[in-house]
Design a protein around this motif. Structure first.
Motif, mmCIF file in Angstrom:
data_model
loop_
_atom_site.group_PDB
_atom_site.id
_atom_site.type_symbol
_atom_site.label_atom_id
_atom_site.label_comp_id
_atom_site.label_asym_id
_atom_site.label_seq_id
_atom_site.Cartn_x
_atom_site.Cartn_y
_atom_site.Cartn_z
ATOM 1 N N GLY A 275 0.789 -1.076 -0.169
ATOM 2 C CA GLY A 275 -0.152 0.016 -0.084
ATOM 3 C C GLY A 275 0.793 1.290 0.096
ATOM 4 N N SER A 276 1.881 1.079 -0.556
ATOM 5 C CA SER A 276 2.889 2.415 -0.583
ATOM 6 C C SER A 276 3.334 2.805 -2.316
ATOM 7 C CB SER A 276 3.954 2.166 0.192
ATOM 8 O OG SER A 276 4.926 1.271 -0.425
ATOM 9 N N PRO A 277 3.740 3.872 -2.433
ATOM 10 C CA PRO A 277 4.349 3.997 -3.887
ATOM 11 C C PRO A 277 5.293 3.079 -4.152
ATOM 12 C CG PRO A 277 4.323 5.955 -2.770
ATOM 13 C CD PRO A 277 4.029 5.195 -1.752
ATOM 14 N N PHE A 278 6.152 2.530 -3.412
ATOM 15 C CA PHE A 278 7.217 1.520 -3.585
ATOM 16 C C PHE A 278 6.705 0.419 -4.035
ATOM 17 C CE2 PHE A 278 8.971 4.082 0.090
ATOM 18 C CZ PHE A 278 10.124 4.556 -0.491
ATOM 19 N N GLY A 279 5.651 -0.076 -3.741
ATOM 20 C CA GLY A 279 5.168 -1.370 -4.594
ATOM 21 C C GLY A 279 4.821 -1.267 -6.072
ATOM 22 N N ASN A 280 4.312 -0.054 -6.339
ATOM 23 C CA ASN A 280 4.154 0.215 -7.900
ATOM 24 C C ASN A 280 5.468 0.236 -8.441
ATOM 25 O OD1 ASN A 280 1.178 0.438 -7.591
ATOM 26 N ND2 ASN A 280 1.285 2.462 -7.163
ATOM 27 N N VAL A 281 6.434 0.754 -7.950
ATOM 28 C CA VAL A 281 7.926 0.990 -8.447
ATOM 29 C C VAL A 281 8.143 -0.607 -8.617
ATOM 30 C CG1 VAL A 281 10.216 1.318 -8.020
ATOM 31 C CG2 VAL A 281 8.385 3.396 -7.396
ATOM 32 N N PHE A 322 -10.182 11.910 -1.803
ATOM 33 C CA PHE A 322 -8.989 12.704 -2.084
ATOM 34 C C PHE A 322 -8.138 12.924 -0.877
ATOM 35 C CE2 PHE A 322 -12.415 14.180 -4.911
ATOM 36 C CZ PHE A 322 -11.288 14.233 -6.229
ATOM 37 N N ASP A 323 -7.837 11.754 0.034
ATOM 38 C CA ASP A 323 -6.858 11.820 0.964
ATOM 39 C C ASP A 323 -5.397 12.138 0.484
ATOM 40 O OD1 ASP A 323 -8.608 11.470 2.981
ATOM 41 O OD2 ASP A 323 -8.095 9.418 3.533
ATOM 42 N N VAL A 324 -4.747 12.543 1.233
ATOM 43 C CA VAL A 324 -3.322 13.189 0.936
ATOM 44 C C VAL A 324 -2.521 11.963 0.360
ATOM 45 C CG1 VAL A 324 -2.353 13.374 3.021
ATOM 46 C CG2 VAL A 324 -1.304 14.577 1.297
ATOM 47 N N GLU A 325 -2.394 10.877 1.158
ATOM 48 C CA GLU A 325 -1.916 9.763 0.702
ATOM 49 C C GLU A 325 -2.201 9.006 -0.431
ATOM 50 O OE1 GLU A 325 -2.061 9.787 5.302
ATOM 51 O OE2 GLU A 325 -3.539 9.908 3.743
ATOM 52 N N MET A 326 -3.510 9.137 -0.828
ATOM 53 C CA MET A 326 -3.948 8.638 -2.145
ATOM 54 C C MET A 326 -3.211 9.424 -3.301
ATOM 55 S SD MET A 326 -7.661 7.409 -3.149
ATOM 56 C CE MET A 326 -7.894 6.218 -2.074
ATOM 57 N N GLU A 327 -3.336 10.622 -3.189
ATOM 58 C CA GLU A 327 -2.949 11.732 -4.128
ATOM 59 C C GLU A 327 -1.538 11.469 -4.421
ATOM 60 O OE1 GLU A 327 -2.577 16.614 -5.021
ATOM 61 O OE2 GLU A 327 -3.841 15.838 -3.506
ATOM 62 N N ASP A 328 -0.807 11.615 -3.213
ATOM 63 C CA ASP A 328 0.555 11.257 -3.367
ATOM 64 C C ASP A 328 0.928 10.044 -4.133
ATOM 65 O OD1 ASP A 328 3.353 12.417 -2.119
ATOM 66 O OD2 ASP A 328 3.463 10.201 -1.802
ATOM 67 N N MET A 329 0.260 8.950 -4.106
ATOM 68 C CA MET A 329 0.473 7.799 -4.615
ATOM 69 C C MET A 329 0.243 7.850 -6.181
ATOM 70 S SD MET A 329 -0.635 4.515 -2.368
ATOM 71 C CE MET A 329 -0.135 3.241 -3.354
ATOM 72 N N LEU A 330 -0.962 8.425 -6.465
ATOM 73 C CA LEU A 330 -1.159 8.687 -7.861
ATOM 74 C C LEU A 330 0.040 9.512 -8.483
ATOM 75 C CD1 LEU A 330 -5.116 9.259 -7.646
ATOM 76 C CD2 LEU A 330 -3.811 7.612 -9.311
ATOM 77 N N ILE A 331 0.081 10.647 -7.904
ATOM 78 C CA ILE A 331 1.370 11.374 -8.572
ATOM 79 C C ILE A 331 2.487 10.605 -8.772
ATOM 80 C CG2 ILE A 331 2.931 13.477 -8.187
ATOM 81 C CD1 ILE A 331 0.800 14.614 -6.560
ATOM 82 N N ARG A 332 2.898 9.833 -7.963
ATOM 83 C CA ARG A 332 4.028 8.842 -8.231
ATOM 84 C C ARG A 332 3.821 7.681 -9.115
ATOM 85 N NH1 ARG A 332 8.107 9.654 -3.726
ATOM 86 N NH2 ARG A 332 7.176 10.925 -2.224
#
Length: 551
Positions: A275-281, A322-332
């Motif tokens: 559940g973090s941007p690292f997973g998508n990377v 529109f939670d900040v964590e979800m937006e941050d994951m989308l931008i990354r």
């Protein structure tokens, strides 16, 4: 075979030091090894694509793509939106929020009334217990619960991948990559040796085969990227005041976040990666290795690849869209989408590749947000309502457990007891339906009998009819009032009474640049692909090819 692990030393160093920023060097190395030349041609193909890439992004909404478009690069999400056929209002027309049901609607071209998966679970009257749609079998669950096999659901029709496999007699490669094995179960036929997910115990990508993973996958695992990611922290990519959650400047400062990737649970030390941007990377890099080493799209038989990405953070609290964590994951995540498109463009060619982007959204506004803004809302508890209904029926028919079970807005009656007491099933269904209309939060009720004997063409009753599967569905169905949520095991789950439209985008191959604002049924994806691939439609398909794509 060309193994990507033969990377230049500088690339390995950059990737290890700066995984979120410089892992694109990984792709440059891949292209360098193969000697790929970028082509700027705008060739319009007349034959079927050689590769179909499903990009399923959990919790992505159309509102995300529009609201954050100015934060995306021109070559990621925006390239799909501007150069593809973008359906803004994809609709699953399902009465459950379960992702598996939605995925099967896409891959079978039919509703649950045909494919049979009405939700994550249902009540089994014969066994008098809950039956899950699918499960994961791990022979050594106490040590490695993610190492085992996916037990697929009992589908009652074929999927697009089944038809592709049958038509080309096993020559087409059907691959799937995800961070979780469960969602791989709802896509039909998959090559076991090409079906991969993250083992949360070891941090390695493993497959559904009894045999060892391919050499390229083992060499990828030997790079220990997951070990590198759990040593890092996840914080905002930019100033918190730039995020949508904080567009209204209040007296309180923005809620800062900084998460450690290390998980305290020794059984799942790599859990937070999911559940973090690292997973998508991690998935992006693995997908690149798979495409190149398995040579997808390189012969006369079309291949299919499904990539299950996510913008849903692991935070252990109720979430909003529109939670900040979800937006941050989308931008990354936008960077990973750009990288995947670039790799496919250079290795296979966009003129030979069809991308299909979809999502399975279920997160909306929380009750407290709606209440704060004077919007009608409330919390419904199905288990408590089931107990209340049973008390009402006992007052009429005497002692007994008249309500045998409840799941996903469906009530199951005790048929054995009804037979013993010689009570008519339709009678008790009607009495219960009228009683439940008096319960706060319930908007409409309908019985299984009426779903069987009547035909509903619009509205919520039509959706229940399309998702009714005899033998698995309940005896009585309810819908909640708009804005209400259902409490399940202490957690809040946003009900489908809030309309969740999913983005649907076709990009590449022979697809034109088009924006479609009218609602589109997601069961139309499978017949569209069948038409493009020139193969039979799934045998339960009731959808229609999308004219904007196939013309």
């Amino acid at each position: 075979m060309r193994y990507w692990v033969v990377l230049p030393i500088f690339a390995q160093v950059l990737i290890r030091l700066y995984p979120m920023k410089f892992s694109f060097v990984f792709f440059l190395s891949l292209l360098f090894i193969k000697g790929v030349v970028v082509s700027g041609q705008n060739y319009k193909p007349t034959q079927a694509p050689k590769l179909v890439v499903f990009l399923n992004i959990d919790e992505l909404r159309t509102e995300h793509l529009i609201t954050f478009s100015h934060k995306f690069s021109q070559f990621g999400f925006n390239q799909l939106i501007k150069n593809g056929t973008f359906y803004h209002r994809g609709n699953y027309k399902t009465t459950t929020s379960f992702r598996g049901t939605k995925l099967l609607n896409i891959h079978t071209g039919s509703y649950a009334s045909t494919h049979g998966v009405i939700g994550s679970a249902w009540y089994n009257a014969q066994q008098q217990s809950e039956e899950k749609a699918s499960y994961f079998y791990a022979p050594n669950a106490q040590v490695q619960p993610d190492s085992g096999q996916i037990i697929f659901p009992r589908l009652n029709c074929s999927t697009i991948s089944d038809e592709l496999n049958i038509f080309y007699k096993g020559k087409s490669k059907v691959a799937a990559v995800s961070l979780s094995p469960e969602m791989l179960a709802y896509q039909g036929f998959l090559n076991d040796e090409l079906t991969f997910w993250l083992n949360r115990t070891t941090g390695r990508m493993i497959n559904n085969s009894d045999s060892a993973p391919p050499n390229w996958a083992q060499k990828y695992n030997d790079m220990n990227f997951a070990d590198m990611y759990i040593q890092r922290q996840w914080g905002p990519a930019s100033d918190l005041n730039d995020y949508h959650e904080y567009i209204s400047k209040g007296p309180m400062p923005p809620r800062h976040f900084m998460y450690d990737m290390k998980e305290r649970d020794p059984l799942f030390p790599y859990q937070k990666i999911i559940g973090s941007p690292f997973g998508n990377v991690l998935l992006r890099d693995f997908v690149a290795s798979l495409i190149i080493n398995e040579e997808l799209g390189k012969d006369k038989y079309p291949d299919l690849l499904t990539i299950s990405l996510s913008c849903k953070p692991f935070v252990d609290r109720p979430q909003e869209m529109f939670d900040v964590e979800m937006e941050d994951m989308l931008i990354r995540l936008d960077e990973q989408i750009e990288s995947i498109i670039q790799l496919v463009r250079d290795d296979v060619g966009l003129e030979h590749t069809l991308f299909v982007l979809s999502s399975t959204p279920s997160i909306g506004w929380l009750p407290q947000t709606l209440a704060k803004n004077n919007v009608s809302t409330g919390i419904f508890n199905g288990k408590k309502t089931s107990a209340l209904l049973n008390l009402y029926l006992m007052a009429i028919y005497g002692q007994g457990k008249w309500v045998a079970g409840y799941n996903d807005k469906q009530f199951y009656f005790n048929h054995k007891l009804l037979n013993e007491k010689q009570i008519n099933l339709e009678e008790i269904q009607d009495k219960a339906a009228n009683f439940l209309l008096e319960v706060r939060g319930i908007d409409k009720t309908i019985t299984a009998y009426h779903l069987r004997v009547n035909e509903y063409t619009t509205g919520i009753f039509n959706e229940y009819q399309q998702n009714y599967f005899h033998g698995r569905s309940g005896d009585l169905f309810i819908s909640l009032k708009p804005g209400w949520t259902e409490e399940i095991n202490g957690y809040k789950k946003v009900s489908l009474e809030q309309n969740f439209y999913t983005p649907l985008i076709f990009f590449g191959w022979n697809v034109n640049s088009t924006q479609v604002l009218e609602p589109v049924n997601m069961i139309d994806v499978a017949p569209t692909l069948s038409t493009i691939l020139q193969i039979p439609e799934p045998n339960g398909c009731v959808g229609e090819p999308l004219q904007e794509v196939v013309q």
